[in-house]
Enzyme design. Structure first.
Site, PDB file in Angstrom:
ATOM      1  N   GLU A  37       0.978  -1.233  -0.059  1.00 38.45           N
ATOM      2  CA  GLU A  37      -0.052   0.058  -0.032  1.00 38.45           C
ATOM      3  C   GLU A  37       0.791   1.358   0.000  1.00 38.45           C
ATOM      4  O   GLU A  37       1.706   1.414   0.676  1.00 38.45           O
ATOM      5  CB  GLU A  37      -1.110   0.046   1.328  1.00 38.45           C
ATOM      6  N   CYS A  38       0.688   2.091  -0.943  1.00 41.49           N
ATOM      7  CA  CYS A  38       1.177   3.513  -0.848  1.00 41.49           C
ATOM      8  C   CYS A  38       2.806   3.302  -1.074  1.00 41.49           C
ATOM      9  O   CYS A  38       3.305   2.802  -2.171  1.00 41.49           O
ATOM     10  CB  CYS A  38       0.753   4.567   0.154  1.00 41.49           C
ATOM     11  N   GLY A  39       3.443   3.488   0.302  1.00 46.75           N
ATOM     12  CA  GLY A  39       4.931   3.525  -0.115  1.00 46.75           C
ATOM     13  C   GLY A  39       5.276   2.060  -0.436  1.00 46.75           C
ATOM     14  O   GLY A  39       6.333   1.826  -1.085  1.00 46.75           O
TER      15      GLY A  39
END
Length: 435
Positions: A322-324
């Protein structure tokens, strides 16, 4: 000297007219000051936020959880407040953005739980007008107002002018202009472990906070009905979840970890920054958000963590990024200086940092098990000819939000999920089941 309230816990929601007024600084200073006076302090953060809670934990010396009427839910938020009130002398809730900003807003949260608002006003360029601002904050909603903390005050004369302008509201405290403050970067505050002499800085802020003990003692005690405990389904019983956790992957809700453990999972941490491989005997791998863009050189130099992810993916082991984490499992990451750093290569795409905010706000992902709620906040964009398997929806508009990508056993998105909003969906992601 502030003492425990004779009738129970005191609670305030610390808010302001907008971001940048000093809410986190004031909340941290107040938490540190009261904790040093041997009061049991519990701090919450309103809305979706990973960084402020970690800083507030350092200030208060106790775990910080998020409250939100939509993402977390009213019942779960009330349950956390009830537990805190049974254990603590003081409950501080740091608001998000301005008092009335967002759907739901900090004001909505305060009214839902009958918590008075403590308004932080940046008084550096005003005096008597502080009264008009405070009255407007109170009456616009309206909300119950506990009082005002004037931030960046020039001196006692300046404070007296602010106090006289507040009419029937107390000036609970003043914080002088600071020579040093909590440092920030593009996603908010700098992480606590990156700040030299942080505890000395927090102590200095607490020393500077001029608290009116009598006005604080006059605040009403609060009470919250203790809800019926909810049992978590044992969907991950006996499973081991490998979780990336270091300065590059630091954006984790405590509630998410609690949720995984509540479903029976054992958590195994590993550090990609230290080039630690994901444990081979783990049943699934979770790479949460963070700041991989600040550590491109170190991450790209690490062979062990990247190889371990490729092997796990090739073997069909569930991987959630997720994201990073999404940035780390793409082919490469282009940082703000244009450096193109090789990453794990599980998704045939690259991510690129940009100066403009790419997404911010609450979102929900409709799964076969129900809506998994969360948010998005990032400055990078994904580049590549890949087709999304679905999209989260923005709250409250319902417009299309973050794409969700699938590649074999990999699920990747910029969407940050709040697992307790739908534990069944979170478990499915980590079990490799259809969602």
């Amino acid at each position: 000297m502030v003492a425990p309230h004779p009738a129970g816990a005191v609670a305030v929601l610390v808010s302001a007219t907008a971001s940048g007024q000093g809410k986190t600084t004031v909340t941290a200073a107040l938490a540190r000051l009261l904790a040093r006076r041997d009061l049991a302090v519990r701090v919450f953060k309103a809305g979706p936020d990973f960084i402020d809670p970690v800083m507030l934990e350092r200030a208060a010396g106790s775990a910080v959880y998020n409250l939100d009427l939509w993402m977390v839910g009213a019942d779960a938020s009330r349950a956390m407040l009830a537990r805190a009130a049974s254990e603590a002398d003081v409950i501080l809730i740091e608001g998000v953005m301005g008092l009335y900003d967002g759907t739901p807003s900090s004001a909505d949260l305060a009214r839902a739980f009958d918590v008075p608002v403590l308004a932080v006003l940046d008084a550096s360029a005003m005096a008597q007008t502080a009264g008009a601002v405070a009255l407007g904050l109170r009456d616009y909603g309206p909300v119950a107002m506990a009082g005002v903390i004037a931030n960046r005050v020039a001196g006692s004369g300046h404070a007296a002018m602010v106090a006289s302008a507040l009419r029937d509201m107390p000036l609970l405290a003043c914080l002088p202009r600071q020579t040093a403050s909590l440092p920030e970067r593009h996603l908010g505050l700098v992480l606590p472990d990156e700040v030299d002499a942080l505890d000395a800085l927090l102590d200095s802020l607490a020393d500077g906070l001029q608290l009116d003990d009598a006005a604080w003692q006059a605040l009403p005690a609060v009470s919250f009905p203790m809800p019926t405990p909810q049992t978590m389904p044992p969907l991950l019983q006996g499973k081991q979840i490998a979780v990336a956790r270091d300065a590059a992957f630091a954006f984790l809700y405590r509630a998410n970890l609690d949720c995984l453990r509540g479903m029976g999972a054992a958590i195994r941490y590993f550090s990609p920054l230290a080039d630690e491989p994901a444990p081979e005997d783990a049943d699934a791998i979770w790479l949460p958000g963070g700041y991989p863009e600040l550590h491109g050189a170190a991450l790209s130099a690490g062979a062990a963590w990247r190889t371990s992810l490729r092997r796990a993916h090739a073997a069909g082991k569930p991987v959630l990024a997720e994201c990073g984490g999404l940035m780390a499992i793409c082919d490469s990451l282009v940082d703000k200086d244009g450096n193109d750093w090789p990453m794990a290569g599980l998704l045939p795409a690259r991510t690129r940092m940009q100066p403009r905010l790419a997404a911010l706000g609450l979102q929900g992902w409709e799964s076969a098990h129900g809506q998994l709620r969360g948010h998005a906040f990032h400055y990078s964009r994904l580049e590549g000819d890949i087709v999304a398997a679905g999209h989260a929806g923005k709250h409250p508009s319902g417009d299309s939000g973050e794409a969700v990508y699938r590649a074999g056993s990999l699920t990747a998105s910029y969407f940050h999920a709040y697992f307790p909003s739908c534990p069944e969906a979170a478990a499915a992601l980590l079990l490799g089941e259809p969602t």
